[in-house]
Design an enzyme around this catalytic site. Sequence first.
Site, PDB file in Angstrom:
ATOM      1  NE  ARG A  80     -28.716  22.783  32.928  1.00  0.00           N
ATOM      2  CZ  ARG A  80     -28.148  22.386  34.050  1.00  0.00           C
ATOM      3  NH1 ARG A  80     -28.523  22.903  35.192  1.00  0.00           N
ATOM      4  NH2 ARG A  80     -27.216  21.460  34.042  1.00  0.00           N
ATOM      5  CG  ASP A 109     -29.626  16.049  36.309  1.00  0.00           C
ATOM      6  OD1 ASP A 109     -29.499  17.187  36.780  1.00  0.00           O
ATOM      7  OD2 ASP A 109     -29.846  15.841  35.101  1.00  0.00           O
ATOM      8  NE  ARG A 150     -23.379  15.640  35.736  1.00  0.00           N
ATOM      9  CZ  ARG A 150     -23.746  16.686  35.005  1.00  0.00           C
ATOM     10  NH1 ARG A 150     -24.894  17.301  35.237  1.00  0.00           N
ATOM     11  NH2 ARG A 150     -22.974  17.131  34.036  1.00  0.00           N
ATOM     12  CG  HIS A 207     -30.931  19.009  33.036  1.00  0.00           C
ATOM     13  ND1 HIS A 207     -30.034  18.212  33.700  1.00  0.00           N
ATOM     14  CD2 HIS A 207     -30.190  19.737  32.175  1.00  0.00           C
ATOM     15  CE1 HIS A 207     -28.817  18.437  33.254  1.00  0.00           C
ATOM     16  NE2 HIS A 207     -28.881  19.369  32.325  1.00  0.00           N
TER      17      HIS A 207
HETATM   18  N1  LIG Z   1     -29.143  18.229  28.631  1.00  0.00           N
HETATM   19  C1  LIG Z   1     -27.930  18.120  29.138  1.00  0.00           C
HETATM   20  O1  LIG Z   1     -27.724  17.385  30.124  1.00  0.00           O
HETATM   21  C2  LIG Z   1     -26.793  18.896  28.497  1.00  0.00           C
HETATM   22  C3  LIG Z   1     -25.459  18.649  28.839  1.00  0.00           C
HETATM   23  C4  LIG Z   1     -24.460  19.400  28.206  1.00  0.00           C
HETATM   24  C5  LIG Z   1     -24.797  20.384  27.287  1.00  0.00           C
HETATM   25  N2  LIG Z   1     -26.110  20.588  26.994  1.00  0.00           N
HETATM   26  C6  LIG Z   1     -26.542  21.611  26.041  1.00  0.00           C
HETATM   27  O2  LIG Z   1     -26.267  21.162  24.714  1.00  0.00           O
HETATM   28  C7  LIG Z   1     -26.203  22.305  23.869  1.00  0.00           C
HETATM   29  C8  LIG Z   1     -24.949  22.244  23.010  1.00  0.00           C
HETATM   30  O3  LIG Z   1     -23.802  22.382  23.826  1.00  0.00           O
HETATM   31  P1  LIG Z   1     -22.355  22.411  23.152  1.00  0.00           P
HETATM   32  O4  LIG Z   1     -21.350  22.427  24.261  1.00  0.00           O
HETATM   33  O5  LIG Z   1     -22.276  21.367  22.112  1.00  0.00           O
HETATM   34  O6  LIG Z   1     -22.395  23.833  22.443  1.00  0.00           O
HETATM   35  P2  LIG Z   1     -21.553  24.271  21.163  1.00  0.00           P
HETATM   36  O7  LIG Z   1     -21.624  25.744  21.115  1.00  0.00           O
HETATM   37  O8  LIG Z   1     -20.226  23.600  21.189  1.00  0.00           O
HETATM   38  O9  LIG Z   1     -22.380  23.638  19.947  1.00  0.00           O
HETATM   39  C9  LIG Z   1     -23.620  24.108  19.533  1.00  0.00           C
HETATM   40  C10 LIG Z   1     -23.656  23.962  18.029  1.00  0.00           C
HETATM   41  O10 LIG Z   1     -24.953  24.353  17.577  1.00  0.00           O
HETATM   42  C11 LIG Z   1     -24.752  24.961  16.319  1.00  0.00           C
HETATM   43  N3  LIG Z   1     -25.921  25.781  15.978  1.00  0.00           N
HETATM   44  C12 LIG Z   1     -26.350  26.903  16.574  1.00  0.00           C
HETATM   45  N4  LIG Z   1     -27.456  27.360  15.962  1.00  0.00           N
HETATM   46  C13 LIG Z   1     -27.748  26.484  14.981  1.00  0.00           C
HETATM   47  C14 LIG Z   1     -28.759  26.403  13.998  1.00  0.00           C
HETATM   48  N5  LIG Z   1     -29.717  27.316  13.924  1.00  0.00           N
HETATM   49  N6  LIG Z   1     -28.743  25.364  13.134  1.00  0.00           N
HETATM   50  C15 LIG Z   1     -27.768  24.434  13.195  1.00  0.00           C
HETATM   51  N7  LIG Z   1     -26.775  24.465  14.096  1.00  0.00           N
HETATM   52  C16 LIG Z   1     -26.762  25.470  14.979  1.00  0.00           C
HETATM   53  C17 LIG Z   1     -23.480  25.789  16.488  1.00  0.00           C
HETATM   54  O11 LIG Z   1     -22.901  26.144  15.238  1.00  0.00           O
HETATM   55  C18 LIG Z   1     -22.632  24.850  17.319  1.00  0.00           C
HETATM   56  O12 LIG Z   1     -21.768  24.061  16.512  1.00  0.00           O
HETATM   57  C19 LIG Z   1     -26.233  23.528  24.799  1.00  0.00           C
HETATM   58  O13 LIG Z   1     -27.546  24.040  24.836  1.00  0.00           O
HETATM   59  C20 LIG Z   1     -25.837  22.939  26.137  1.00  0.00           C
HETATM   60  O14 LIG Z   1     -26.286  23.700  27.229  1.00  0.00           O
HETATM   61  C21 LIG Z   1     -27.102  19.864  27.556  1.00  0.00           C
END
Ligand SMILES: NC(=O)c1ccc[n+]([C@@H]2O[C@H](COP(=O)([O-])OP(=O)(O)OC[C@H]3O[C@@H](n4cnc5c(N)ncnc54)[C@H](O)[C@@H]3O)[C@@H](O)[C@H]2O)c1
Length: 319
Positions: free
Chosen positions: A94, A154, A157, A181
Amino acid sequence: MKNSSEKKGRKITILGAGNVGATIAYTLTLKGVCSELVLVDINKPKAMGEAMDIRQGISFCPSVNVYSGDYEDTKDSDIVIITVGIARKPNQTRIDLAKTNVNIMKSVLPEITKYCPDAVYVIVSNPVDILTYTVHKYGGIPKNRIIGSGTMLDSARLRSIVADRLGVSADSIHAYVFGEHGDTSFAPWSLTTIAGMSMFDYYRSINRQVNPEMLKQIEVDVRNAGAQVIAAKGATFYAIALSVKRICECILRDSKTVMTVSSMTDGIYGTEDVCLSLPYIVGADGIISRIKVNLTPDEDEALRNSSKALKAIIDELDI
Ligand SMILES: NC(=O)c1ccc[n+]([C@@H]2O[C@H](COP(=O)([O-])OP(=O)(O)OC[C@H]3O[C@@H](n4cnc5c(N)ncnc54)[C@H](O)[C@@H]3O)[C@@H](O)[C@H]2O)c1
């Protein structure tokens, strides 16, 4: 249908219509959590396609006006969920993501806060604690209205793993993961309860012993759970979407639910100037109050370690 100029009902904006953003949108729609849902993404066709796909099934759901749009369309949202960024790839920590996603966060914040100054902000993008901290530093939003999804997932989970081992439903188990996290998260076992009993008493009541190795293994399994899903299918999005749906429900219903979400620690328990997860009461104003829990010396040390690890990243990134 795009939005009318006057907002009626409850409006949620999701920034980022990728795996996580789109699944959150679908989950919120299925449950009718809000009346208006806006998807904004730098990739406009993607946001439009996700909104259209959900809208086409809307006759089977509670009434929700789902559409994609620009920042102007987010005006006066009650909740803004931030999922923009780059998703973690297999074998990528991360922390590797931190620099890119901090810069993305800094670029979207002035756009969205201009239109949604009164919203509660729910940060999901990773590393979630670092990005929650970034919103604190650059968002100009009162701190109670900034919630990182933190170890909510978490904790879910953990509850599910303990439930499987004990043969008790996860919703009958109160168990938490605190801290980052990420790699330094930990389970404060002294706070785990089942049927009003400590987990240790519960085990005794069913003539079983708590094995310290087993507890360590459960913590490792919780920490690895996300990476395992990513290795198997490339991304995680269902469980996080359900966690975020729960946070939104608690805000919109003012439910005052205890949740492990990420917020500024203000030095509590000897922590640094960081955001990490501890138990908070969440309601209409976001974070209503922090619950002061009694930690064992080991748990206290684990919390400080987690805080130090996050502080080191913040210092390295110069946020
Ligand atoms: N906190 C948690 O428990 C948890 C769990 C799963 C994923 N995540 C995080 O969530 C985030 C998204 O994951 P994902 O699988 O959806 O990724 P993804 O790549 O499928 O989606 C990210 C989206 O953000 C958009 N984007 C990027 N820059 C941008 C900007 N400047 N303005 C507007 N849109 C923008 C992209 O076009 C894309 O559609 C990641 O950082 C991932 O690590 C967090």
